[in-house]
Design a protein around this motif. Structure first.
Motif, PDB file in Angstrom:
ATOM      1  N   ASN A  63     -12.253  -1.030  -1.983  1.00  0.00           N
ATOM      2  CA  ASN A  63     -12.178   0.297  -2.596  1.00  0.00           C
ATOM      3  C   ASN A  63     -11.022   1.078  -1.976  1.00  0.00           C
ATOM      4  OD1 ASN A  63     -13.035   2.060  -0.439  1.00  0.00           O
ATOM      5  ND2 ASN A  63     -15.154   1.494  -0.839  1.00  0.00           N
ATOM      6  N   ASN A  64     -10.498   2.056  -2.725  1.00  0.00           N
ATOM      7  CA  ASN A  64      -9.246   2.717  -2.360  1.00  0.00           C
ATOM      8  C   ASN A  64      -9.297   3.445  -1.024  1.00  0.00           C
ATOM      9  OD1 ASN A  64      -8.024   1.912  -4.785  1.00  0.00           O
ATOM     10  ND2 ASN A  64      -9.037   3.562  -5.867  1.00  0.00           N
ATOM     11  N   ASN A  65     -10.418   4.119  -0.749  1.00  0.00           N
ATOM     12  CA  ASN A  65     -10.518   4.843   0.525  1.00  0.00           C
ATOM     13  C   ASN A  65     -10.478   3.883   1.704  1.00  0.00           C
ATOM     14  OD1 ASN A  65     -10.714   7.329  -0.718  1.00  0.00           O
ATOM     15  ND2 ASN A  65     -12.935   7.231  -0.866  1.00  0.00           N
ATOM     16  N   PHE A  66     -11.159   2.764   1.561  1.00  0.00           N
ATOM     17  CA  PHE A  66     -11.186   1.791   2.643  1.00  0.00           C
ATOM     18  C   PHE A  66      -9.818   1.136   2.822  1.00  0.00           C
ATOM     19  CE2 PHE A  66     -12.512  -2.362   4.537  1.00  0.00           C
ATOM     20  CZ  PHE A  66     -12.990  -1.840   5.720  1.00  0.00           C
ATOM     21  N   ALA A  67      -9.120   0.888   1.708  1.00  0.00           N
ATOM     22  CA  ALA A  67      -7.771   0.309   1.772  1.00  0.00           C
ATOM     23  C   ALA A  67      -6.851   1.231   2.572  1.00  0.00           C
ATOM     24  CB  ALA A  67      -7.221   0.087   0.369  1.00  0.00           C
ATOM     25  N   LEU A  68      -6.941   2.530   2.310  1.00  0.00           N
ATOM     26  CA  LEU A  68      -6.109   3.497   3.031  1.00  0.00           C
ATOM     27  C   LEU A  68      -6.463   3.524   4.512  1.00  0.00           C
ATOM     28  CD1 LEU A  68      -3.903   5.623   2.857  1.00  0.00           C
ATOM     29  CD2 LEU A  68      -5.665   7.311   2.322  1.00  0.00           C
ATOM     30  N   ASP A  69      -7.764   3.459   4.838  1.00  0.00           N
ATOM     31  CA  ASP A  69      -8.191   3.422   6.244  1.00  0.00           C
ATOM     32  C   ASP A  69      -7.586   2.222   6.969  1.00  0.00           C
ATOM     33  OD1 ASP A  69      -9.684   5.696   5.940  1.00  0.00           O
ATOM     34  OD2 ASP A  69     -11.606   4.661   5.765  1.00  0.00           O
ATOM     35  N   ILE A  70      -7.617   1.060   6.329  1.00  0.00           N
ATOM     36  CA  ILE A  70      -7.073  -0.151   6.949  1.00  0.00           C
ATOM     37  C   ILE A  70      -5.580   0.018   7.214  1.00  0.00           C
ATOM     38  CG2 ILE A  70      -6.558  -2.607   6.605  1.00  0.00           C
ATOM     39  CD1 ILE A  70      -9.144  -2.782   4.956  1.00  0.00           C
ATOM     40  N   LEU A  71      -4.870   0.556   6.218  1.00  0.00           N
ATOM     41  CA  LEU A  71      -3.423   0.722   6.362  1.00  0.00           C
ATOM     42  C   LEU A  71      -3.060   1.736   7.451  1.00  0.00           C
ATOM     43  CD1 LEU A  71      -2.455   0.685   2.585  1.00  0.00           C
ATOM     44  CD2 LEU A  71      -1.874  -1.067   4.273  1.00  0.00           C
ATOM     45  N   GLN A  72      -3.887   2.759   7.620  1.00  0.00           N
ATOM     46  CA  GLN A  72      -3.587   3.756   8.645  1.00  0.00           C
ATOM     47  C   GLN A  72      -3.909   3.217  10.038  1.00  0.00           C
ATOM     48  OE1 GLN A  72      -1.670   5.876   7.757  1.00  0.00           O
ATOM     49  NE2 GLN A  72      -2.318   7.196   6.116  1.00  0.00           N
ATOM     50  N   LEU A  73      -4.915   2.337  10.145  1.00  0.00           N
ATOM     51  CA  LEU A  73      -5.273   1.756  11.435  1.00  0.00           C
ATOM     52  C   LEU A  73      -4.415   0.547  11.782  1.00  0.00           C
ATOM     53  CD1 LEU A  73      -9.150   1.961  11.199  1.00  0.00           C
ATOM     54  CD2 LEU A  73      -7.679   3.299  12.706  1.00  0.00           C
ATOM     55  N   ASN A  74      -3.921  -0.131  10.758  1.00  0.00           N
ATOM     56  CA  ASN A  74      -3.106  -1.321  10.940  1.00  0.00           C
ATOM     57  C   ASN A  74      -1.790  -1.086  10.204  1.00  0.00           C
ATOM     58  OD1 ASN A  74      -2.211  -3.916  11.384  1.00  0.00           O
ATOM     59  ND2 ASN A  74      -3.423  -4.808   9.740  1.00  0.00           N
ATOM     60  N   PRO A  75      -0.879  -0.281  10.770  1.00  0.00           N
ATOM     61  CA  PRO A  75       0.305   0.132  10.013  1.00  0.00           C
ATOM     62  C   PRO A  75       1.176  -1.050   9.595  1.00  0.00           C
ATOM     63  CG  PRO A  75       0.482   0.804  12.320  1.00  0.00           C
ATOM     64  CD  PRO A  75      -0.879   0.255  12.140  1.00  0.00           C
ATOM     65  N   PRO A  76       1.635  -1.047   8.346  1.00  0.00           N
ATOM     66  CA  PRO A  76       2.528  -2.114   7.898  1.00  0.00           C
ATOM     67  C   PRO A  76       3.828  -2.111   8.707  1.00  0.00           C
ATOM     68  CG  PRO A  76       1.716  -0.817   6.030  1.00  0.00           C
ATOM     69  CD  PRO A  76       1.335  -0.083   7.282  1.00  0.00           C
ATOM     70  N   THR A  77       4.329  -3.301   9.019  1.00  0.00           N
ATOM     71  CA  THR A  77       5.620  -3.432   9.688  1.00  0.00           C
ATOM     72  C   THR A  77       6.657  -3.735   8.620  1.00  0.00           C
ATOM     73  OG1 THR A  77       4.466  -4.361  11.593  1.00  0.00           O
ATOM     74  CG2 THR A  77       6.857  -4.611  11.548  1.00  0.00           C
ATOM     75  N   VAL A  78       7.667  -2.892   8.525  1.00  0.00           N
ATOM     76  CA  VAL A  78       8.623  -2.980   7.417  1.00  0.00           C
ATOM     77  C   VAL A  78      10.058  -2.927   7.931  1.00  0.00           C
ATOM     78  CG1 VAL A  78       7.020  -1.862   5.808  1.00  0.00           C
ATOM     79  CG2 VAL A  78       8.668  -0.462   7.047  1.00  0.00           C
ATOM     80  N   THR A  79      10.970  -3.347   7.066  1.00  0.00           N
ATOM     81  CA  THR A  79      12.399  -3.183   7.319  1.00  0.00           C
ATOM     82  C   THR A  79      13.054  -2.715   6.030  1.00  0.00           C
ATOM     83  OG1 THR A  79      14.348  -4.210   8.327  1.00  0.00           O
ATOM     84  CG2 THR A  79      13.118  -5.556   6.765  1.00  0.00           C
ATOM     85  N   CYS A  80      14.096  -1.922   6.149  1.00  0.00           N
ATOM     86  CA  CYS A  80      14.765  -1.388   4.963  1.00  0.00           C
ATOM     87  C   CYS A  80      15.560  -2.503   4.279  1.00  0.00           C
ATOM     88  CB  CYS A  80      15.690  -0.251   5.351  1.00  0.00           C
ATOM     89  SG  CYS A  80      16.313   0.632   3.914  1.00  0.00           S
ATOM     90  N   ILE A  81      15.449  -2.590   2.953  1.00  0.00           N
ATOM     91  CA  ILE A  81      16.149  -3.667   2.244  1.00  0.00           C
ATOM     92  C   ILE A  81      17.116  -3.150   1.182  1.00  0.00           C
ATOM     93  CG2 ILE A  81      14.405  -5.431   2.698  1.00  0.00           C
ATOM     94  CD1 ILE A  81      13.232  -4.934  -0.030  1.00  0.00           C
ATOM     95  N   ASP A  82      17.379  -1.837   1.154  1.00  0.00           N
ATOM     96  CA  ASP A  82      18.402  -1.331   0.238  1.00  0.00           C
ATOM     97  C   ASP A  82      19.236  -0.249   0.909  1.00  0.00           C
ATOM     98  OD1 ASP A  82      16.642   0.803   0.230  1.00  0.00           O
ATOM     99  OD2 ASP A  82      16.856   1.188  -1.908  1.00  0.00           O
ATOM    100  N   LYS A  83      20.414  -0.002   0.362  1.00  0.00           N
ATOM    101  CA  LYS A  83      21.337   0.956   0.977  1.00  0.00           C
ATOM    102  C   LYS A  83      20.910   2.402   0.775  1.00  0.00           C
ATOM    103  CE  LYS A  83      25.257  -2.115   0.840  1.00  0.00           C
ATOM    104  NZ  LYS A  83      26.510  -2.483   0.219  1.00  0.00           N
TER     105      LYS A  83
END
Length: 191
Positions: A63-83
């Protein structure tokens, strides 16, 4: 003759990691990053050597609320791929793409805290991926050995998972899951 001291050297990830707030639709699963990561893992250019595809591992809808909780507790690791600095690719925990889609559909303007890494080598990408896998496996093992509330676990999903899906989620056998749930039900009945 004195034995020589042998000093083992190991290359650790040395790029700068900073926090950044992104909307979920700014984060994608970039096939180039995935390919480079897998190739480096296959060639053993990462400190940890996991090679597992988590993208399609789970088909449970969170469910959406739980998805957001997971993302806030386990932050995505990202890199920029456009200028334009508007699009970012996941470099670890590729399974989070499903959660990002869920949040994007429900709350497209929601800001998510992310870990931003500078552009890095294929070996560094693989090391980040493998470290994230190691961390998530440790967390799953830890969860599996803790007391958990089956009722609350059911509420995390739009549709109740099967016993087999719950067992997979908690990294248990189906019998272990059923035994644990039965013991929990007995304990709740006594209260």
């Amino acid at each position: 003759m004195q034995p020589k001291n042998i000093i083992a050297t190991q290359k650790f990830f040395s790029k700068v990691i900073t926090f950044i707030e992104l909307t979920p639709n700014q984060i994608i699963l970039d096939p180039t990053i995935v390919r480079k990561t897998k190739q480096a893992l296959l060639e053993k250019r990462a400190i940890n050597g996991f090679l597992r595809d988590d993208i399609n591992q789970f088909s449970l809808v969170v469910n959406n609320n739980f998805a957001l909780d997971i993302l806030q507790l386990n932050p995505p690791t990202v890199t920029c791929i456009d200028k334009k600095l508007s699009l970012y690719g996941l470099v670890a925990s590729y399974g989070l793409i499903h959660l990002l889609r869920e949040v994007s559909l429900a709350s497209p303007h929601e800001k998510i805290n992310c870990l931003l890494v500078e552009r890095c080598s294929d070996a560094d990408l693989a090391h980040l991926y493998a470290s994230a896998q190691l961390g998530s496996n440790y967390l799953a093992d830890n969860i599996a050995h803790q007391e958990w509330d089956a009722g609350r676990l059911h509420d995390c999903f739009d549709k109740r998972p099967t016993d087999a899906q719950f067992a997979q989620l908690l990294r248990m056998s189906i019998k272990q899951f059923q035994d644990t749930r039965a013991a929990q039900n007995r304990a709740n009945a006594r209260e």
